[in-house]
Design a protein around this motif. Sequence first.
Motif, mmCIF file in Angstrom:
data_model
loop_
_atom_site.group_PDB
_atom_site.id
_atom_site.type_symbol
_atom_site.label_atom_id
_atom_site.label_comp_id
_atom_site.label_asym_id
_atom_site.label_seq_id
_atom_site.Cartn_x
_atom_site.Cartn_y
_atom_site.Cartn_z
ATOM 1 N N ALA A 180 -69.445 -31.100 -19.633
ATOM 2 C CA ALA A 180 -70.001 -29.888 -19.030
ATOM 3 C C ALA A 180 -71.516 -30.000 -18.940
ATOM 4 C CB ALA A 180 -69.631 -28.659 -19.874
ATOM 5 N N ALA A 181 -72.068 -29.173 -18.083
ATOM 6 C CA ALA A 181 -73.512 -28.962 -18.013
ATOM 7 C C ALA A 181 -73.736 -27.477 -18.237
ATOM 8 C CB ALA A 181 -74.063 -29.389 -16.658
ATOM 9 N N VAL A 182 -74.616 -27.143 -19.146
ATOM 10 C CA VAL A 182 -74.909 -25.754 -19.484
ATOM 11 C C VAL A 182 -76.309 -25.431 -18.982
ATOM 12 C CG1 VAL A 182 -75.222 -24.103 -21.372
ATOM 13 C CG2 VAL A 182 -73.421 -25.844 -21.517
ATOM 14 N N ILE A 183 -76.419 -24.310 -18.263
ATOM 15 C CA ILE A 183 -77.718 -23.839 -17.794
ATOM 16 C C ILE A 183 -77.974 -22.496 -18.450
ATOM 17 C CG2 ILE A 183 -79.090 -23.127 -15.803
ATOM 18 C CD1 ILE A 183 -77.344 -25.061 -14.133
ATOM 19 N N ASP A 184 -79.038 -22.430 -19.207
ATOM 20 C CA ASP A 184 -79.409 -21.244 -19.959
ATOM 21 C C ASP A 184 -80.867 -20.950 -19.635
ATOM 22 O OD1 ASP A 184 -79.264 -19.175 -21.790
ATOM 23 O OD2 ASP A 184 -79.178 -20.469 -23.563
ATOM 24 N N GLY A 185 -81.372 -19.828 -20.106
ATOM 25 C CA GLY A 185 -82.788 -19.604 -19.884
ATOM 26 C C GLY A 185 -83.254 -18.175 -20.046
ATOM 27 N N TRP A 186 -84.566 -18.032 -19.908
ATOM 28 C CA TRP A 186 -85.273 -16.758 -20.002
ATOM 29 C C TRP A 186 -85.258 -16.128 -18.621
ATOM 30 C CZ3 TRP A 186 -87.810 -13.934 -23.796
ATOM 31 C CH2 TRP A 186 -88.659 -12.927 -23.358
ATOM 32 N N MET A 187 -84.144 -15.468 -18.301
ATOM 33 C CA MET A 187 -84.021 -14.854 -16.979
ATOM 34 C C MET A 187 -82.890 -13.837 -17.020
ATOM 35 S SD MET A 187 -82.250 -18.031 -14.906
ATOM 36 C CE MET A 187 -83.178 -19.279 -15.771
ATOM 37 N N PRO A 188 -82.931 -12.878 -16.113
ATOM 38 C CA PRO A 188 -81.830 -11.915 -16.043
ATOM 39 C C PRO A 188 -80.501 -12.628 -15.766
ATOM 40 C CG PRO A 188 -83.713 -11.140 -14.770
ATOM 41 C CD PRO A 188 -84.007 -12.563 -15.172
ATOM 42 N N PHE B 127 -79.466 -27.479 -20.263
ATOM 43 C CA PHE B 127 -80.759 -27.190 -19.643
ATOM 44 C C PHE B 127 -81.199 -25.790 -20.046
ATOM 45 C CE2 PHE B 127 -78.742 -30.311 -16.971
ATOM 46 C CZ PHE B 127 -79.765 -31.187 -16.681
ATOM 47 N N TYR B 128 -82.426 -25.679 -20.506
ATOM 48 C CA TYR B 128 -83.004 -24.364 -20.789
ATOM 49 C C TYR B 128 -84.160 -24.172 -19.825
ATOM 50 C CZ TYR B 128 -84.772 -20.215 -22.958
ATOM 51 O OH TYR B 128 -85.158 -18.914 -23.171
ATOM 52 N N ILE B 129 -84.055 -23.101 -19.040
ATOM 53 C CA ILE B 129 -85.076 -22.794 -18.049
ATOM 54 C C ILE B 129 -85.895 -21.622 -18.575
ATOM 55 C CG2 ILE B 129 -85.534 -22.247 -15.638
ATOM 56 C CD1 ILE B 129 -83.979 -24.915 -16.146
ATOM 57 N N GLY B 130 -87.099 -21.920 -18.989
ATOM 58 C CA GLY B 130 -88.021 -20.910 -19.482
ATOM 59 C C GLY B 130 -89.366 -21.125 -18.824
ATOM 60 N N ALA B 131 -90.439 -20.879 -19.569
ATOM 61 C CA ALA B 131 -91.766 -21.158 -19.027
ATOM 62 C C ALA B 131 -91.767 -22.574 -18.464
ATOM 63 C CB ALA B 131 -92.827 -20.997 -20.105
ATOM 64 N N ALA C 52 -88.185 -26.620 -11.626
ATOM 65 C CA ALA C 52 -87.259 -25.600 -12.128
ATOM 66 C C ALA C 52 -87.852 -24.662 -13.176
ATOM 67 C CB ALA C 52 -86.014 -26.286 -12.706
ATOM 68 N N SER C 53 -89.080 -24.859 -13.591
ATOM 69 C CA SER C 53 -89.695 -23.985 -14.597
ATOM 70 C C SER C 53 -89.988 -22.604 -14.015
ATOM 71 C CB SER C 53 -91.003 -24.598 -15.086
ATOM 72 O OG SER C 53 -90.771 -25.831 -15.718
ATOM 73 N N ILE C 54 -89.849 -21.592 -14.841
ATOM 74 C CA ILE C 54 -90.183 -20.232 -14.406
ATOM 75 C C ILE C 54 -91.679 -20.125 -14.107
ATOM 76 C CG2 ILE C 54 -90.213 -17.794 -15.096
ATOM 77 C CD1 ILE C 54 -87.563 -18.368 -16.588
ATOM 78 N N ALA C 55 -92.486 -20.958 -14.733
ATOM 79 C CA ALA C 55 -93.912 -20.978 -14.419
ATOM 80 C C ALA C 55 -94.144 -21.289 -12.938
ATOM 81 C CB ALA C 55 -94.631 -21.995 -15.297
ATOM 82 N N MET C 56 -93.235 -22.065 -12.323
ATOM 83 C CA MET C 56 -93.360 -22.371 -10.889
ATOM 84 C C MET C 56 -93.072 -21.125 -10.046
ATOM 85 S SD MET C 56 -94.323 -25.491 -10.797
ATOM 86 C CE MET C 56 -95.207 -25.119 -12.304
ATOM 87 N N ARG D 148 -76.885 -16.599 -10.108
ATOM 88 C CA ARG D 148 -77.239 -17.129 -8.791
ATOM 89 C C ARG D 148 -77.672 -18.592 -8.883
ATOM 90 N NH1 ARG D 148 -81.608 -13.658 -5.999
ATOM 91 N NH2 ARG D 148 -81.329 -15.323 -4.461
ATOM 92 N N LEU D 149 -78.434 -18.926 -9.920
ATOM 93 C CA LEU D 149 -78.884 -20.295 -10.111
ATOM 94 C C LEU D 149 -77.701 -21.221 -10.370
ATOM 95 C CD1 LEU D 149 -81.186 -22.354 -10.381
ATOM 96 C CD2 LEU D 149 -81.400 -21.645 -12.784
ATOM 97 N N VAL D 150 -76.814 -20.823 -11.264
ATOM 98 C CA VAL D 150 -75.638 -21.638 -11.579
ATOM 99 C C VAL D 150 -74.765 -21.804 -10.334
ATOM 100 C CG1 VAL D 150 -73.474 -21.689 -12.911
ATOM 101 C CG2 VAL D 150 -75.643 -21.155 -14.047
ATOM 102 N N ASP D 151 -74.553 -20.738 -9.584
ATOM 103 C CA ASP D 151 -73.759 -20.831 -8.348
ATOM 104 C C ASP D 151 -74.397 -21.798 -7.357
ATOM 105 O OD1 ASP D 151 -71.923 -19.020 -9.378
ATOM 106 O OD2 ASP D 151 -72.619 -17.329 -8.135
ATOM 107 N N ALA D 152 -75.717 -21.738 -7.233
ATOM 108 C CA ALA D 152 -76.428 -22.620 -6.306
ATOM 109 C C ALA D 152 -76.351 -24.078 -6.772
ATOM 110 C CB ALA D 152 -77.884 -22.173 -6.139
ATOM 111 N N VAL D 153 -76.430 -24.312 -8.076
ATOM 112 C CA VAL D 153 -76.284 -25.661 -8.615
ATOM 113 C C VAL D 153 -74.867 -26.178 -8.333
ATOM 114 C CG1 VAL D 153 -76.187 -27.044 -10.741
ATOM 115 C CG2 VAL D 153 -78.060 -25.422 -10.390
#
Length: 134
Positions: free
Chosen positions: A109-117, A4-8, A50-54, A123-128
């Motif tokens: 595995a599930a990989v969560i990546d994205g445009w974020m600090p 998963f890539y979380i960006g715009a 889940a988009s950063i636009a949201m 925090r997002l991965v821990d919450a998931v």
Amino acid sequence: FVYFYIGAFAGGGIVLNGRLFGGPTGNAGALGSMPVPGPDGKPTQLIDVASIAMLEKALNAKGIDGSHLWTSPQEWGDIGAELDEWIANAAQALAYAIVAASSVIDFEAAVIDGWMPLEVRRRLVDAVTDAITG
């Protein structure tokens, strides 16, 4: 693995045997369009939660300029409650998407990546993780 890539916009893909799997038409693994429960419990698409636009939209609705989210993925500053709410909603949607995808293919595995600090991603991965295991 499922990626998963979380960006715009939220999106991602499926990696099988070391290669991105696109399927016969190239549309397989279009994870942004995966149906998930929205914050109100009604079906929506992952991209709409889940988009950063949201997150930017939520900030703007509170009178906070959200444009700084796009200037650097390393530092967003103190966003506050809107970030907490976005993480909670995005994590629930991502957890649902991971479990749904894993019911079709037994991913390692599930990989969560994205445009974020990094701290926001942690925090997002821990919450998931909490949403899946809790």
